[in-house]
Scaffold this active site. Sequence first.
Site: not given
Ligand code: NI
Length: 188
Positions: A145, A50, A141
């Site tokens: 990723h 991210q 979660h």
């Molecule tokens: Ni996320």
Amino acid sequence: MILPIYLYGHPVLRKISPDITPDFPGLKDLVENMKATMYASDGIGIAAPQVGVNARIVYIDASVLADTFPELAESKYVLINPHIEVLEDGEKISREEGCLSLPGIHEPVSRIEKIRINYVDEQFQPHEEIVSGYLARVMQHECDHLDALLFIDHLSPIRKQLIKGKLNSILKGKVKCDYRTKGYKNNK
Ligand code: NI
């Protein structure tokens, strides 16, 4: 340093992140930057892809939700090379999730909230824990990723259809965000 959050549509989110070794360049700085970036964007978890890095690193601090989910009171984790095994004797529970890479989208996701997680800490000491409740969800979660998955991948075809417009807005860079982002198109 606060880094931009890479948004849905950016290819870095769809690459599998490999395990890292202690000599991974800039590891300490990366972890500190991930923490700063997560707090600045009011997240409860962040995975290295991210912030544009395909490496198996996650930071979690979901203590802000401890009033609702007491198991989150002690939920600060730097997870390096985490690997999760979902314990199948658990019960699937549906709860709303969101993601810094999918601004404006919140959807119920069904998960088994009982897992075994293996990881190493910042000193590369190994840990194994059985985790349940909301923390197990956050860990799943974030580890998704690292496996190139997003929470929307768990939605039914109908739910996916319903959020298509919002996903397209993110792809087009037409999404409002309180934090710095880097999209596939807008590159800002
Ligand atoms: Ni996320």
